[in-house]
Motif scaffolding. Structure first.
Motif, PDB file in Angstrom:
ATOM      1  N   ASP A 120      53.266  40.233  39.764  1.00  0.00           N
ATOM      2  CA  ASP A 120      53.205  40.311  41.219  1.00  0.00           C
ATOM      3  C   ASP A 120      53.293  41.765  41.662  1.00  0.00           C
ATOM      4  O   ASP A 120      54.079  42.538  41.098  1.00  0.00           O
ATOM      5  CB  ASP A 120      54.371  39.552  41.852  1.00  0.00           C
ATOM      6  CG  ASP A 120      54.238  38.038  41.722  1.00  0.00           C
ATOM      7  OD1 ASP A 120      53.267  37.565  41.107  1.00  0.00           O
ATOM      8  OD2 ASP A 120      55.121  37.339  42.240  1.00  0.00           O
ATOM      9  N   SER A 174      56.558  43.589  46.983  1.00  0.00           N
ATOM     10  CA  SER A 174      56.451  42.801  48.216  1.00  0.00           C
ATOM     11  C   SER A 174      55.817  43.583  49.368  1.00  0.00           C
ATOM     12  O   SER A 174      55.126  42.995  50.200  1.00  0.00           O
ATOM     13  CB  SER A 174      57.812  42.258  48.631  1.00  0.00           C
ATOM     14  OG  SER A 174      58.720  43.314  48.821  1.00  0.00           O
ATOM     15  N   GLN A 230      52.026  43.090  49.032  1.00  0.00           N
ATOM     16  CA  GLN A 230      51.458  41.749  49.091  1.00  0.00           C
ATOM     17  C   GLN A 230      50.757  41.560  50.432  1.00  0.00           C
ATOM     18  O   GLN A 230      51.155  42.138  51.442  1.00  0.00           O
ATOM     19  CB  GLN A 230      52.558  40.715  48.867  1.00  0.00           C
ATOM     20  CG  GLN A 230      53.143  40.822  47.467  1.00  0.00           C
ATOM     21  CD  GLN A 230      54.273  39.856  47.206  1.00  0.00           C
ATOM     22  OE1 GLN A 230      54.644  39.040  48.035  1.00  0.00           O
ATOM     23  NE2 GLN A 230      54.843  39.948  46.011  1.00  0.00           N
ATOM     24  N   GLY A 234      49.036  31.866  53.091  1.00  0.00           N
ATOM     25  CA  GLY A 234      49.699  32.254  51.859  1.00  0.00           C
ATOM     26  C   GLY A 234      49.810  33.763  51.769  1.00  0.00           C
ATOM     27  O   GLY A 234      49.552  34.481  52.752  1.00  0.00           O
ATOM     28  N   VAL A 267      49.449  37.809  45.800  1.00  0.00           N
ATOM     29  CA  VAL A 267      50.498  38.492  45.036  1.00  0.00           C
ATOM     30  C   VAL A 267      49.982  39.176  43.770  1.00  0.00           C
ATOM     31  O   VAL A 267      50.659  40.035  43.210  1.00  0.00           O
ATOM     32  CB  VAL A 267      51.658  37.535  44.688  1.00  0.00           C
ATOM     33  CG1 VAL A 267      52.347  37.053  45.949  1.00  0.00           C
ATOM     34  CG2 VAL A 267      51.186  36.364  43.842  1.00  0.00           C
ATOM     35  N   CYS A 304      45.421  35.644  43.047  1.00  0.00           N
ATOM     36  CA  CYS A 304      46.523  34.695  42.903  1.00  0.00           C
ATOM     37  C   CYS A 304      47.267  34.644  44.232  1.00  0.00           C
ATOM     38  O   CYS A 304      47.766  35.665  44.715  1.00  0.00           O
ATOM     39  CB  CYS A 304      47.458  35.120  41.775  1.00  0.00           C
ATOM     40  SG  CYS A 304      48.796  33.937  41.490  1.00  0.00           S
ATOM     41  N   ARG A 359      50.275  32.871  46.612  1.00  0.00           N
ATOM     42  CA  ARG A 359      51.495  32.065  46.701  1.00  0.00           C
ATOM     43  C   ARG A 359      51.417  31.275  48.000  1.00  0.00           C
ATOM     44  O   ARG A 359      51.239  31.844  49.074  1.00  0.00           O
ATOM     45  CB  ARG A 359      52.744  32.940  46.713  1.00  0.00           C
ATOM     46  CG  ARG A 359      54.028  32.113  46.799  1.00  0.00           C
ATOM     47  CD  ARG A 359      55.286  32.956  46.786  1.00  0.00           C
ATOM     48  NE  ARG A 359      55.404  33.610  45.487  1.00  0.00           N
ATOM     49  CZ  ARG A 359      55.528  34.923  45.312  1.00  0.00           C
ATOM     50  NH1 ARG A 359      55.543  35.735  46.348  1.00  0.00           N
ATOM     51  NH2 ARG A 359      55.634  35.434  44.107  1.00  0.00           N
ATOM     52  N   THR A 372      53.260  24.885  40.914  1.00  0.00           N
ATOM     53  CA  THR A 372      53.974  26.156  40.758  1.00  0.00           C
ATOM     54  C   THR A 372      54.094  26.945  42.055  1.00  0.00           C
ATOM     55  O   THR A 372      54.776  27.968  42.078  1.00  0.00           O
ATOM     56  CB  THR A 372      53.266  27.057  39.732  1.00  0.00           C
ATOM     57  OG1 THR A 372      51.977  27.409  40.250  1.00  0.00           O
ATOM     58  CG2 THR A 372      53.135  26.372  38.384  1.00  0.00           C
ATOM     59  N   GLY A 373      53.407  26.530  43.105  1.00  0.00           N
ATOM     60  CA  GLY A 373      53.390  27.303  44.336  1.00  0.00           C
ATOM     61  C   GLY A 373      52.403  28.459  44.294  1.00  0.00           C
ATOM     62  O   GLY A 373      52.308  29.235  45.239  1.00  0.00           O
ATOM     63  N   LEU A 374      51.684  28.580  43.183  1.00  0.00           N
ATOM     64  CA  LEU A 374      50.678  29.636  43.007  1.00  0.00           C
ATOM     65  C   LEU A 374      49.344  29.004  42.654  1.00  0.00           C
ATOM     66  O   LEU A 374      49.297  27.985  41.957  1.00  0.00           O
ATOM     67  CB  LEU A 374      51.071  30.589  41.879  1.00  0.00           C
ATOM     68  CG  LEU A 374      52.354  31.388  42.050  1.00  0.00           C
ATOM     69  CD1 LEU A 374      52.736  32.050  40.731  1.00  0.00           C
ATOM     70  CD2 LEU A 374      52.193  32.429  43.137  1.00  0.00           C
TER      71      LEU A 374
END
Length: 92
Positions: A32, A35, A38, A57, A60, A68, A70, A78-80
């Motif tokens: 990732d 932050s 992102q 979303g 990341v 990819c 999130r 997996t939330g991804l």
């Protein structure tokens, strides 16, 4: 799709028909981004049962050919999800 209130998380998971994975070696090497780098996005996700959805979303990880994202959606195990860049655009 209605589900029993005592359902386990796996009962909600659905296959994503437009997943676009990078080669395994590339996927394993990516991490990732910090932050602050992102990117808020809208992702076009096509679920096996629920069809096409446009979901908020955060991008990341990415390459030139893969993104990819999130997404806080219980249909994703997996939330991804890895998608093609054409299925992801910056949120406004």
């Amino acid at each position: 799709m209605a589900r029993h209130p005592d359902s386990s998380p796996q009962d909600f998971w659905q296959a994503v028909l437009n997943e676009h994975w990078p080669p395994a070696a590339v996927a394993r090497s990516l991490r990732d981004v910090p932050s602050d780098r992102q990117i808020p996005v809208v992702a076009r996700v096509v679920y096996k049962d629920d069809g096409e959805q446009q979901l908020a979303g955060v991008a990341v990880r990415w390459t030139q050919q893969h993104v990819c994202v999130r997404i806080g959606d219980r249909r994703l195990a997996t939330g991804l999800v890895w998608l093609a860049p054409a299925d992801v655009w910056r949120a406004t």
